[in-house]
Design an enzyme around this catalytic site. Sequence first.
Site, PDB file in Angstrom:
ATOM      1  CG  ASP A 128      -0.269  -0.419   2.937  1.00 38.23           C
ATOM      2  OD1 ASP A 128       0.747   0.241   2.427  1.00 38.23           O
ATOM      3  OD2 ASP A 128      -1.185   0.016   3.839  1.00 38.23           O
ATOM      4  CG  ASP A 133      -5.890  -5.383   2.237  1.00 36.69           C
ATOM      5  OD1 ASP A 133      -5.782  -4.926   3.625  1.00 36.69           O
ATOM      6  OD2 ASP A 133      -6.384  -4.895   1.793  1.00 36.69           O
TER       7      ASP A 133
END
Length: 381
Positions: A92, A267
């Site tokens: 990320d 996720d």
Amino acid sequence: MSRLQFQLQATDGHARRGRLTFPRGTVETPAFMPVGTYGSVKGILPEQIRALGAEIILGNTFHLYLRPGLEVIGDHGGLHGFARWDGPILTDSGGFQVFSLAHRRKITEQGVTFSSPTDGARVFLGPEESMKIQKVLDSDIVMIFDECTPYPATEDVARRSMELSLRWAQRSRDAHDGLGNDAALFGIVQGGVHPDLRSRSLDGLQGIGFDGYAIGGLAVGEPEHERNAMLEHLHPRLPAERPRYLMGVGRPEDLVEGVARGVDMFDCVMPTRNARNGHYFTSFGTVRIRNAKYERDLDTIEPGCGCHACSSGYTRAYLRHLDRCNEMLAPMLGTLHNLCYYEKLMADMRAAIASGTFVEFRRSFYAARGATTPPLPGETS
């Protein structure tokens, strides 16, 4: 140009069965990505993660940048060598972690200045910095730097946040390309729970061009029906030939409903975090092992489960004992079970989509929980 290839193999309703191909391996979709915040999925080994069926994991740019730092990870040739994981990794951008530091950060056009949660030092992070960090990490999927729109937010606040994220998306694209990074770069659709803003965000991202499209800002406290409404709004607008990633979501029910609305990737820390708190996922619901009713329960977490905890015969009574004594074996076994459950859930959904039986699968999923199957758009309850 990215080396990621995405093949859409089958659809059933809006549910999609596909395959992501990277130089480091393939990922069957829909897929759940275990979260390794600091380069480790808490409590288990990389080879155990692989054995459970996971083909891709997630690393956290923000935390790895602060600790141990890029020099240490660079000494290992990137995050794969550092963490000893040879499959694909998604990182990320750090945007969500900055969002969580609401009272310790300042957002400007250039980026975000914040106080480090590790030592209090002032740190600046912007699109260019995020792309440089992720280049050193050598991840297979890089996420653009964005501002996560809070919930609740007025339409004006959501609009200004979305527009800033679009400008940062272009800067992320330019910086990523300028670094010569051939990893996949995903855009992130923002706009809160406002359909018109979501459409504008997606249009802007497609104008820039990305290898995949994530849906952000939908794990920040919004009601489930509003999240599902945004997924339903975006499904026909997202390019069918690109993978779709719902960030930070979540419960088993959320995965099923996300897949039903065309999502390919998920996720969440839930299976690992909940395991550390004695919450074990099963096909019939959640076993909360600290409940006194399990004190003398001789069943495994879920009879018939193939995880190490269940197949080895560890009883609920034993796991409750370990948990009450703060023995580290309890979260280790719980994590193995929860991730096994999540990966099997994804495998079962892939098989159902491929065979054209996803509607029946979804109905059976809720029936096993003693719940009514929620209607999809166009259906009646």
